[in-house]
Design an enzyme around this catalytic site. Structure first.
Site, PDB file in Angstrom:
ATOM      1  N   GLN A 121      -7.651   0.346   3.970  1.00  0.00           N
ATOM      2  CA  GLN A 121      -8.479  -0.226   5.044  1.00  0.00           C
ATOM      3  C   GLN A 121      -9.921  -0.474   4.612  1.00  0.00           C
ATOM      4  O   GLN A 121     -10.659  -1.155   5.311  1.00  0.00           O
ATOM      5  CB  GLN A 121      -8.470   0.699   6.274  1.00  0.00           C
ATOM      6  CG  GLN A 121      -7.131   0.786   6.968  1.00  0.00           C
ATOM      7  CD  GLN A 121      -6.682  -0.521   7.622  1.00  0.00           C
ATOM      8  OE1 GLN A 121      -7.462  -1.465   7.801  1.00  0.00           O
ATOM      9  NE2 GLN A 121      -5.414  -0.594   7.978  1.00  0.00           N
ATOM     10  N   CYS A 135       2.455   1.624  12.553  1.00  0.00           N
ATOM     11  CA  CYS A 135       3.603   2.449  12.195  1.00  0.00           C
ATOM     12  C   CYS A 135       3.893   3.503  13.245  1.00  0.00           C
ATOM     13  O   CYS A 135       4.992   4.016  13.309  1.00  0.00           O
ATOM     14  CB  CYS A 135       3.359   3.122  10.857  1.00  0.00           C
ATOM     15  SG  CYS A 135       2.807   1.967   9.632  1.00  0.00           S
ATOM     16  N   THR A 160      10.143  -7.783 -12.806  1.00  0.00           N
ATOM     17  CA  THR A 160       9.466  -9.076 -12.998  1.00  0.00           C
ATOM     18  C   THR A 160       8.351  -9.239 -11.968  1.00  0.00           C
ATOM     19  O   THR A 160       8.549  -8.975 -10.781  1.00  0.00           O
ATOM     20  CB  THR A 160      10.493 -10.223 -12.868  1.00  0.00           C
ATOM     21  OG1 THR A 160      11.514  -9.988 -13.823  1.00  0.00           O
ATOM     22  CG2 THR A 160       9.848 -11.576 -13.111  1.00  0.00           C
ATOM     23  N   ASN A 182      -7.363   4.126   9.332  1.00  0.00           N
ATOM     24  CA  ASN A 182      -6.823   2.896   9.905  1.00  0.00           C
ATOM     25  C   ASN A 182      -6.927   2.857  11.423  1.00  0.00           C
ATOM     26  O   ASN A 182      -7.032   1.784  12.006  1.00  0.00           O
ATOM     27  CB  ASN A 182      -5.371   2.705   9.473  1.00  0.00           C
ATOM     28  CG  ASN A 182      -4.560   3.976   9.550  1.00  0.00           C
ATOM     29  OD1 ASN A 182      -4.859   4.964   8.871  1.00  0.00           O
ATOM     30  ND2 ASN A 182      -3.547   3.978  10.401  1.00  0.00           N
ATOM     31  N   GLY A 241       0.822  -1.211   0.000  1.00  0.00           N
ATOM     32  CA  GLY A 241       0.000   0.000   0.000  1.00  0.00           C
ATOM     33  C   GLY A 241       0.852   1.256   0.000  1.00  0.00           C
ATOM     34  O   GLY A 241       0.518   2.258  -0.644  1.00  0.00           O
ATOM     35  N   THR A 242       1.961   1.219   0.711  1.00  0.00           N
ATOM     36  CA  THR A 242       2.838   2.392   0.783  1.00  0.00           C
ATOM     37  C   THR A 242       3.375   2.733  -0.596  1.00  0.00           C
ATOM     38  O   THR A 242       3.408   3.906  -0.994  1.00  0.00           O
ATOM     39  CB  THR A 242       4.000   2.112   1.771  1.00  0.00           C
ATOM     40  OG1 THR A 242       3.435   1.791   3.045  1.00  0.00           O
ATOM     41  CG2 THR A 242       4.927   3.301   1.903  1.00  0.00           C
ATOM     42  N   SER A 288      -3.942  -2.912  -0.399  1.00  0.00           N
ATOM     43  CA  SER A 288      -2.809  -3.708   0.078  1.00  0.00           C
ATOM     44  C   SER A 288      -3.257  -5.128   0.377  1.00  0.00           C
ATOM     45  O   SER A 288      -4.296  -5.335   1.022  1.00  0.00           O
ATOM     46  CB  SER A 288      -2.251  -3.051   1.351  1.00  0.00           C
ATOM     47  OG  SER A 288      -1.256  -3.858   1.911  1.00  0.00           O
ATOM     48  N   GLY A 289      -2.457  -6.100  -0.068  1.00  0.00           N
ATOM     49  CA  GLY A 289      -2.834  -7.507   0.099  1.00  0.00           C
ATOM     50  C   GLY A 289      -2.961  -7.950   1.545  1.00  0.00           C
ATOM     51  O   GLY A 289      -3.902  -8.670   1.895  1.00  0.00           O
ATOM     52  N   HIS A 290      -2.024  -7.495   2.381  1.00  0.00           N
ATOM     53  CA  HIS A 290      -1.989  -8.108   3.726  1.00  0.00           C
ATOM     54  C   HIS A 290      -3.111  -7.637   4.648  1.00  0.00           C
ATOM     55  O   HIS A 290      -3.244  -8.134   5.767  1.00  0.00           O
ATOM     56  CB  HIS A 290      -0.609  -7.949   4.376  1.00  0.00           C
ATOM     57  CG  HIS A 290      -0.250  -6.582   4.848  1.00  0.00           C
ATOM     58  ND1 HIS A 290      -0.243  -6.244   6.175  1.00  0.00           N
ATOM     59  CD2 HIS A 290       0.135  -5.481   4.188  1.00  0.00           C
ATOM     60  CE1 HIS A 290       0.147  -4.982   6.310  1.00  0.00           C
ATOM     61  NE2 HIS A 290       0.380  -4.500   5.115  1.00  0.00           N
TER      62      HIS A 290
HETATM   63  N1  PLP Z   1      -2.673   3.128   4.116  1.00  0.00           N
HETATM   64  C1  PLP Z   1      -3.398   2.729   5.177  1.00  0.00           C
HETATM   65  C2  PLP Z   1      -4.701   3.409   5.471  1.00  0.00           C
HETATM   66  C3  PLP Z   1      -2.939   1.697   5.989  1.00  0.00           C
HETATM   67  O1  PLP Z   1      -3.648   1.308   7.033  1.00  0.00           O
HETATM   68  C4  PLP Z   1      -1.701   1.083   5.678  1.00  0.00           C
HETATM   69  C5  PLP Z   1      -1.150   0.022   6.554  1.00  0.00           C
HETATM   70  O2  PLP Z   1      -1.411  -0.018   7.728  1.00  0.00           O
HETATM   71  C6  PLP Z   1      -0.997   1.528   4.549  1.00  0.00           C
HETATM   72  C7  PLP Z   1      -1.511   2.553   3.799  1.00  0.00           C
HETATM   73  C8  PLP Z   1       0.305   0.904   4.154  1.00  0.00           C
HETATM   74  O3  PLP Z   1       0.108  -0.357   3.591  1.00  0.00           O
HETATM   75  P1  PLP Z   1       1.356  -1.391   3.491  1.00  0.00           P
HETATM   76  O4  PLP Z   1       1.579  -1.897   4.872  1.00  0.00           O
HETATM   77  O5  PLP Z   1       0.878  -2.439   2.545  1.00  0.00           O
HETATM   78  O6  PLP Z   1       2.498  -0.613   2.953  1.00  0.00           O
END
Ligand code: PLP
Length: 392
Positions: free
Chosen positions: A178, A324, A236, A150, A71-72, A198-200
């Site tokens: 989210q 974070c 790749t 989040n 996601g970042t 984001s996948g996770h």
């Molecule tokens: N944006 C939001 C709202 C998130 O909650 C998060 C992760 O907590 C991210 C971005 C970042 O995603 P990633 O951990 O896949 O980089």
């Protein structure tokens, strides 16, 4: 020891069905999708199938889906890619409550000479749409507003945001990391130009994400290299993870008709149970539209980090805000932007539920939490003073 995991906004357990789907792409179909031979062609087909599944979850076209590493990366690529593609425009609008993946880009952009407007939120975490309207100018290159927060789970009214922003012909990005998988996100109806996921957060592994780019959006490539992802992101393809994300998207889509209601039932039981059993608790964003799985509360006269450690000793995993920002004793910028008093914001804890949580686990938290809060309050000098004050 029994472990109750209620930190699903930080990350989720990879669904066993996702793992099963991924394994052959490490062991048998390990080809490079760009290779001409049959192993490469099979990998390429699997990537295309996964792209279709992600597109279906968002109701988008497969060619609008770009796979990234997280996601970042998607947030960085969206913001920097749009600004680079329109160098004559020098203004960006975002909010005071974004995830660090967006928020921490602000000082960098200011240093590069951009003007950045950070939109206000109210005490419930709701966005100030009048502030948004007033902030847009002919110099605005991009508006980046998250879909759901989040930390608090507060959902922003993206339809209204899009109406305002698109009426001015400005590019709109949303960080929907989210939101996707937790609430319906239909890009055939919602006219955002770019969306990060984001996948996770949806039971796929860490290390895979998506940037949705609506057809026709002006954006510079964000990883210059090979022709992959139509030249928008060279490198790749991470085939097993892309396949895993495809499966996770398929499961999320199947579950969207019932899972949000189940999670909301569990979340509401937890919230109600906490408010009934523990005095002096504030629920952050209670008056706003919230994600069904998220409960953020402030336990007054308690240090959030101490509470998390004692919860963890009892097998309960929660968070003091976004993963974070944990590790820092400063109250989060999100709670500060909402105007939550410093003393309450310090005692903030987020419970975020997911696919594998049960009602029995909610009961377990409700059995353990009140005693832990009470113990911490008994050793808090502020709690003691408050008790003395109330005697007088
Ligand atoms: N944006 C939001 C709202 C998130 O909650 C998060 C992760 O907590 C991210 C971005 C970042 O995603 P990633 O951990 O896949 O980089």
């Amino acid at each position: 020891m029994k472990v109750v995991y209620m930190d699903n906004n930080a990350t989720t357990r990879v669904d066993p069905l996702v793992v099963q789907e991924m394994i052959p792409f490490f062991t048998e179909t390990y080809g490079n999708p760009s290779s001409m031979h049959l192993v490469g062609a099979r990998a390429q087909k699997a990537v295309a199938r996964a792209r279709e599944k992600v597109a279906q979850l968002l109701n988008a076209h497969p060619d609008e889906i770009v796979f990234t590493s997280c996601g970042t990366e998607s947030d960085n690529a969206a913001i920097r890619g749009v600004l680079e593609a329109s160098p004559e425009k020098r203004h960006l609008v975002t909010t005071r409550v974004e995830h660090p993946a967006v928020w921490n880009q602000i000082p960098y952009l200011r240093q590069k000479g951009y003007r950045v407007t950070e939109l206000r939120v109210d005490r419930e975490g709701r966005l100030d749409l009048e502030h948004l309207k007033a902030s847009l100018t002919d110099d605005t290159a991009l508006v980046s507003i998250m879909f759901a927060n989040n930390e608090t789970g507060v959902i922003f009214p993206l339809e209204e945001v899009a109406q305002i922003v698109k009426a001015r012909g400005i590019v709109l990005h949303t960080d929907a990391v989210q939101a996707v998988g937790k609430i319906p996100v239909d890009l055939s109806k919602l006219p955002v130009d770019l969306l990060s996921m984001s996948g996770h957060k949806i039971h796929a592994p860490k290390g895979i994400g998506v940037l949705y780019i609506r057809r026709g959006t002006k954006i510079a490539p964000f990883m210059i290299g090979g022709h992959q992802e139509k030249g928008r992101r060279g490198g790749t393809e991470n085939v097993p993870y892309i396949v895993g994300l495809g499966k996770a998207a398929e499961i999320s889509q199947q579950e969207l008709s019932k899972e949000p209601m189940r999670l909301q039932g569990l979340r509401d039981k937890l919230e109600q149970g906490i408010l009934e059993r523990i005095p002096r608790v504030l629920v952050n964003g209670k008056g706003a539209d919230r994600l069904p799985n998220t409960l953020s509360c402030c336990f007054e006269y308690v240090e959030g980090e101490s509470l998390l450690l004692l919860l963890s000793d009892s097998g309960i995993c929660a968070s003091s805000g976004s993963a974070c920002t944990s590790g820092s004793l400063e109250p989060s910028h999100v709670l500060r932007a909402m105007g939550i008093p410093y003393t309450a914001a310090h005692g903030s804890v987020r419970f975020s539920l997911g696919r594998f949580n049960t009602e029995e686990e909610v009961d377990f938290v409700l059995e353990n939490l009140p005693g832990i809060v009470e113990r911490l309050r008994q050793i808090s000098p502020f709690w003691e003073k408050r008790a003395e004050g109330s005697k007088g």
